[in-house]
Design a protein around this motif. Structure first.
Motif, mmCIF file in Angstrom:
data_model
loop_
_atom_site.group_PDB
_atom_site.id
_atom_site.type_symbol
_atom_site.label_atom_id
_atom_site.label_comp_id
_atom_site.label_asym_id
_atom_site.label_seq_id
_atom_site.Cartn_x
_atom_site.Cartn_y
_atom_site.Cartn_z
ATOM 1 N N UNK A 31 0.835 -1.202 0.000
ATOM 2 C CA UNK A 31 0.000 0.000 0.000
ATOM 3 C C UNK A 31 0.873 1.256 0.000
ATOM 4 N N UNK A 32 1.865 1.284 0.871
ATOM 5 C CA UNK A 32 2.723 2.466 0.970
ATOM 6 C C UNK A 32 3.528 2.678 -0.311
ATOM 7 N N UNK A 33 3.993 1.595 -0.913
ATOM 8 C CA UNK A 33 4.770 1.723 -2.151
ATOM 9 C C UNK A 33 3.916 2.266 -3.289
ATOM 10 N N UNK A 56 4.843 6.266 -1.816
ATOM 11 C CA UNK A 56 6.204 6.438 -2.324
ATOM 12 C C UNK A 56 6.238 6.988 -3.743
ATOM 13 N N UNK A 57 5.206 6.709 -4.533
ATOM 14 C CA UNK A 57 5.198 7.172 -5.919
ATOM 15 C C UNK A 57 5.033 8.686 -6.020
ATOM 16 N N UNK A 58 4.364 9.290 -5.045
ATOM 17 C CA UNK A 58 4.143 10.743 -5.059
ATOM 18 C C UNK A 58 3.981 11.212 -3.615
ATOM 19 N N UNK A 59 5.092 11.343 -2.922
ATOM 20 C CA UNK A 59 5.041 11.659 -1.496
ATOM 21 C C UNK A 59 4.410 13.017 -1.241
ATOM 22 N N UNK A 60 4.860 14.036 -1.974
ATOM 23 C CA UNK A 60 4.348 15.376 -1.753
ATOM 24 C C UNK A 60 2.865 15.465 -2.094
ATOM 25 N N UNK A 61 2.491 14.863 -3.202
ATOM 26 C CA UNK A 61 1.091 14.893 -3.604
ATOM 27 C C UNK A 61 0.194 14.183 -2.609
ATOM 28 N N UNK A 62 0.661 13.051 -2.083
ATOM 29 C CA UNK A 62 -0.126 12.312 -1.096
ATOM 30 C C UNK A 62 -0.288 13.104 0.183
ATOM 31 N N UNK A 63 0.791 13.735 0.635
ATOM 32 C CA UNK A 63 0.715 14.538 1.855
ATOM 33 C C UNK A 63 -0.274 15.696 1.692
#
Length: 463
Positions: free
Chosen positions: A400-402, A406-413
Motif C-alpha cells: 500500500x505504501x509503495x 512512495x510514488x508521489x510523497x508530496x502529492x499524497x501529503x
C-alpha cells in the motif's frame, strides 16, 4: 525491515559516501567525535551524517548520540539538507538541522569544500529527571566547526582585525601585525570570505520527544498542554494542561477549544470520500489479518468479502467511518459521532498552521490502524508496531505504501493534510467558529467534558 528498505520506504534519500576524499573527511570527523573510524568503502548518511551501515559496523546505532547525550553531526555537503533524519527522538531535530544548513548555506558550502563540519545540538538543559523538566526545553543551539577548527581560527583573526582597527597606534604594533599574518595563513581572508556561522539559535515551543514513553509538549496554542503516550508517566506540570492518550474525551475537547483539528469531511480541498474509504480499507485489512481471514491481494472487493465473514468481530471503527463515507458520497443526515466513538479521531486531520505536522502525529497515535498516516507522521511508532506484525500484514502495508505514497510523497501529503503550512505564522491558534461551534476563549471557564462534536452532542460525562 527488509521489505521497507527494498521499496525505498526506509533509509531512502540518503547521501552516498563513496569517494576517497569524502571517506577521508568522514573518518577524520568520526575520529574527532567518537575516537573511532570506519573501514567501509561505501555507505550512506542522513542529514546529521549518521550512517546505518557504519552503526552496524561499529555495533552502535547511537554512535552520534553517545550515552543518550546531545545529538552530534557530521556535514560533508550542504546537500544533506534534503536527506531524512534517522533515529530521531525529538521531532524538531531534522527541521533545526535543515534550517541551520539552509540559513548558513554559503558559509557551510565554503567550509565543506575543504573539510568536514562537525558539531552538536545543545538543548541547554543538564538533565531530564522527570517529565516536568520537559517544560524547560525551549531552545536548541548548534555549535559547529570544521575538524581543522576553521571557524574558531577565523574568529580569532576577526578579533585581531577588530583590535587593529580600533587602536590608533596599531600600525606600529609589529607583534599584532605578525600574529595577524600568521593567523591568516590558517584561516584565509576572512574579510573577503567570512566563515562566521550566524544562525545557530532555534526556538522549539512545540515538540514530541521519545523520553518518558513519548510526550507532546505544545505551547503555541491558547491552552498549552503536555500529552503523554503512557498514562503512568503523566505528572502535573505548572502552566500546562496534562493529559494522556487514554483521556480521549479531554484530548478531543482540547483540540476543539484550540481549533487544532477539523473533520476531514469539512476540510477545504480534501476528497473526503476517498480518504475515508482508504481508512476503512486499512482497518479492515488489519482486522482480517488478525483474525486469519484471507484477503488475497487486499483489493477493495476482497476486503468487502472479508468484512462479511467477520460478523461480530467487525472493527468498531467501521460503523462510524462507513456512515461518514455515505454522507460524503450521498449526503443526507449528518452522522452522530462523538469522541467516545472509535471512529472519532480517524475522521479528523490537523488544521493548517505551524502545529499541523505535530497534531497529525498526535492523531496518528489516537488512530493507529490508519497505517499510511502513521507511517507519514510518526515513523518511530510505525517501525515499532511493524516489528510485531505477521508477514502477511507487512506485505500488505508495504505494498500500500509503495503504491499510494512512495510514488508521489508530496502529492499524497497534500491530499491527506492540505498544503504545507506557512511556517512564518506564530502565536496561538485563533479563536474561531468551527464545526464544534464558537471556540471557547475563556479557558479557565472551559470544562473538560466530552465535546459537542461535529457529529452531534456527546453522551455521558467525563471519563
Amino acid at each position: 525491515m527488509r521489505r521497507l528498505i527494498e521499496k525505498g520506504l526506509m533509509f531512502g534519500n540518503l547521501i552516498r559516501v563513496d569517494s576517497p576524499a569524502w571517506l577521508g573527511l568522514y573518518n577524520r570527523a568520526l575520529a574527532r567525535l567518537t575516537g573511532r573510524e570506519t573501514a567501509l568503502g561505501e555507505f550512506h548518511i542522513d542529514i546529521s551524517g549518521f550512517s546505518p551501515e557504519v552503526g552496524d559496523e561499529l555495533g552502535d546505532m547511537d554512535y552520534l548520540s553517545p550515552r543518550g547525550g546531545e545529538r552530534q553531526f557530521i556535514l560533508l555537503t550542504t546537500e544533506q539538507k534534503t536527506a531524512p533524519l534517522l533515529n530521531s527522538e525529538l521531532s524538531v531535530l531534522r527541521d533545526v538541522l535543515r534550517r541551520f544548513i539552509t540559513e548558513n548555506e554559503s558559509q557551510l558550502f565554503s567550509l565543506t569544500a575543504r573539510d568536514a563540519v562537525i558539531g552538536q545540538i545543545d538543548d541547554r538543559v543538564w538533565s531530564l529527571e522527570t517529565p516536568a523538566d520537559l517544560a524547560t526545553l525551549r531552545h536548541l543551539s548548534i555549535e559547529a566547526d570544521t575538524t581543522g577548527n576553521h571557524v574558531a581560527e577565523a574568529e580569532r583573526l576577526g578579533e585581531m582585525i577588530d583590535r587593529f582597527r580600533s587602536r590608533p597606534d596599531a600600525w606600529w604594533d609589529d607583534v599584532l601585525i605578525a600574529r595577524m599574518i600568521e593567523q591568516a595563513r590558517k584561516s584565509g581572508d576572512v574579510l573577503r570570505n567570512p566563515v562566521r556561522l550566524a544562525h545557530t539559535q532555534f526556538a522549539m515551543p512545540d515538540f514530541w520527544t521519545a523520553d518518558f514513553g513519548g510526550v507532546y509538549v505544545i505551547r503555541s496554542c491558547q491552552q498549552p498542554a503536555m500529552i503523554f503516550a503512557e498514562a503512568k508517566q503523566q505528572v502535573e506540570v505548572s502552566g500546562f494542561l496534562t493529559l494522556s492518550l487514554d483521556d480521549r474525551h479531554q484530548v478531543a475537547a482540547w483540540l476543539a477549544r484550540n481549533a487544532l483539528a477539523e473533520p476531514i469531511i469539512n476540510a477545504n480541498g480534501a476528497d473526503a470520500a476517498a480518504i475515508l474509504r482508504q481508512k476503512i480499507d486499512f482497518i479492515l485489512a488489519d482486522a482480517a489479518i488478525g483474525l486469519g481471514i484471507e484477503t488475497g491481494s487486499g483489493s477493495r472487493s476482497e476486503l468487502r468479502r472479508a468484512a462479511a465473514r467477520m460478523g461480530p468481530d467487525l472493527p468498531d471503527e467501521i460503523s462510524g467511518l462507513s456512515a461518514l463515507h455515505r454522507y460524503a458520497e450521498s449526503g443526507g443526515d449528518w452522522p452522530v459521532i462523538d469522541s467516545g466513538d472509535p471512529a472519532y479521531f480517524y475522521a479528523l486531520r490537523a488544521t493548517s498552521g505551524p502545529l499541523r505536522d505535530l497534531i497529525n502525529r498526535l492523531l496518528s497515535e489516537l488512530a493507529p490502524r490508519d497505517v499510511r498516516q502513521l507511517f507519514i507522521t510518526h515513523k518511530p511508532l510505525f517501525y515499532k508496531l511493524y516489528q510485531g506484525w505477521p508477514d502477511s500484514q507487512r506485505d500488505y502495508v508495504v505494498g500500500i505504501l509503495a503504491r499510494e505514497y512512495a510514488m508521489d510523497k508530496q502529492g499524497t501529503r497534500e491530499a491527506l493534510f492540505g498544503a504545507e503550512p506557512d511556517m512564518s505564522e506564530t502565536g496561538s491558534a485563533p479563536a474561531r467558529s468551527g464545526p464544534w461551534g464558537p471556540a471557547r476563549v475563556k479557558l479557565a471557564e472551559a470544562a473538560l467534558v466530552r465535546p459537542a462534536g461535529p457529529w452531534g452532542r456527546a453522551s455521558g460525562g467525563n471519563d
